[in-house]
Design a protein around this motif. Structure first.
Motif, short mmCIF file in Angstrom:
data_model
loop_
_atom_site.label_atom_id
_atom_site.label_comp_id
_atom_site.label_asym_id
_atom_site.label_seq_id
_atom_site.Cartn_x
_atom_site.Cartn_y
_atom_site.Cartn_z
N ASP A 148 -0.52 -25.23 -38.25
CA ASP A 148 0.01 -26.43 -38.89
C ASP A 148 0.24 -26.19 -40.38
O ASP A 148 0.08 -25.06 -40.87
CB ASP A 148 -0.89 -27.64 -38.65
N SER A 149 0.61 -27.22 -41.09
CA SER A 149 0.97 -27.06 -42.51
C SER A 149 -0.20 -26.64 -43.37
O SER A 149 -0.01 -26.12 -44.47
CB SER A 149 1.56 -28.37 -43.04
N ILE A 181 -2.85 -25.22 -34.07
CA ILE A 181 -2.57 -26.45 -33.32
C ILE A 181 -3.08 -26.20 -31.91
O ILE A 181 -2.53 -25.36 -31.18
CB ILE A 181 -1.08 -26.79 -33.33
N ASP A 193 -4.44 -34.33 -31.83
CA ASP A 193 -3.95 -33.07 -32.40
C ASP A 193 -3.77 -32.00 -31.34
O ASP A 193 -3.48 -30.85 -31.67
CB ASP A 193 -4.92 -32.57 -33.47
N GLY A 252 3.71 -30.67 -35.87
CA GLY A 252 3.07 -30.43 -37.15
C GLY A 252 3.14 -29.00 -37.64
O GLY A 252 2.55 -28.66 -38.67
N ALA A 253 3.86 -28.14 -36.90
CA ALA A 253 4.00 -26.74 -37.33
C ALA A 253 5.01 -26.63 -38.47
O ALA A 253 5.77 -27.56 -38.73
CB ALA A 253 4.43 -25.88 -36.15
#
Length: 343
Positions: A282-283, A288, A9, A78-79
């Motif tokens: 991230d979501s 992140i 990550d 993953g943003a």
């Protein structure tokens, strides 16, 4: 930059394309995405900009390299892009400037709209906005008012005297010659308002009626339709020598001139969601590790509003500074701010 280097990550660096080869850069601490937003990303414009069904109905002022790279890289890690904005775009009214080599330039109409003796009209010949308001406001109103099914565009209309005193778009005031701009088609002209309307594809009756109504009130320094000249911002854009209203004068003596104005932008507001330290989220709303964003790649701190000129620049400087301090571990000020926010 074409790729982020990740370990689990964590963002650890980036892949950079050069003229010779690809280079893998391993960051000691973090990567900051600051590629300017997505003003020239056709697909994202198509998805987010109003009245832009193909993505090409827009004339962006930033360089062509401002094409959404930072947002795509953030998404790859993953943003998410925050599109919950009053506007995804920092509108600017733009005219297309034909050059001798066949290329087309873009000119932003920032100042002349507030001067006395000019109006903006749609294809029906009617005004739609207080022309002396901000450039963002002008385009917002144009997008909303242009008849559905038609191209979103307006025309700035003035007299010969106005053009010689203030200029019109890229055509400069006296003594710069006018004829090259007329020959290139940049400026439309007519000895009468009706002739000008026909040259522009504007409804002649609509334009004649609009100018007559505007002139009737402008002679007294009044604009009951849109209140032009009623705010300090309006008056600053005007001409202090014009009385009683620095933003109003009748449009009476031909020949008359017009320039076509279309939606463009200085940049974009939709961008990567970040926290108070400029860390990309991230979501699930978590930072992140190793990834930051600033400038046009960061979602507008103003929520897509445009309170003043430079609204892309101020946050870019501020959050670039905040990101650098956080990356370097200099957090004394930020801790104080966090403490104050949670008192």
């Amino acid at each position: 930059m074409t790729e982020l280097l990740q370990e689990g990550d964590h963002v650890r660096g980036a892949v950079i394309n050069t003229a010779q080869r690809k280079i893998r850069i391993h960051a000691r601490k973090a990567v900051v995405l600051a590629a300017g937003g997505f003003a020239n990303d056709i697909e994202r414009r198509k998805a987010l900009f109003p009245r832009t069904p193909t993505g090409h109905e827009h004339w962006a002022l930033p360089p062509s390299s401002v094409s959404g790279d930072g947002l795509r890289l953030g998404e790859s890690a993953g943003a998410r892009v925050n599109t919950n904005m009053a506007s995804p775009v920092a509108w600017a009214p733009v005219s297309q400037v034909p050059h001798k080599d066949g290329s087309i330039g873009h000119f932003p109409h920032i100042i002349e709209r507030g001067k006395p003796g000019i109006i903006g009209v749609l294809s029906n010949g009617q005004r739609f906005v207080n022309e002396a308001n901000g450039y963002y406001d002008y385009v917002t109103a144009m997008v909303a008012a242009a008849p559905q099914g038609e191209e979103v565009a307006s025309w700035l209309i003035c007299s010969h005297g106005f053009q010689r005193r203030y200029g019109l778009g890229i055509s400069r005031p006296f003594p710069v010659p006018l004829s090259p701009f007329i020959r290139s088609g940049y400026l439309k002209t007519g000895k009468t308002l009706e002739a000008l309307a026909r040259a522009c594809g504007i409804d002649p009756n609509g334009l004649r009626s609009t100018v007559a109504q505007y002139n009737h009130h402008a002679r007294n320094g009044e604009d009951p339709a849109f209140g032009r000249g009623s705010t300090p911002y309006n008056r600053k854009q005007g001409d202090a020598l014009q009385h009683p209203n620095p933003c109003l004068a009748p449009i009476e003596q031909g020949p008359f001139y017009a320039v076509k104005v279309q939606p463009g932008c200085f940049g974009t507001f939709a961008g990567l969601k970040v926290n108070a330290h400029a860390q990309v989220l991230d979501s699930s709303g978590q930072p992140i590790t190793g990834l930051y964003a600033a400038g046009g790649d960061m979602a507008s701190i103003m929520g897509g509003h445009y309170p003043a000129g430079g609204i892309n620049l101020g946050p870019a400087l501020t959050f670039g500074y905040i990101a650098a301090r956080h990356i370097a571990g200099i957090t004394a000020d930020e801790q104080e701010i966090d403490h104050a926010a949670h008192r």
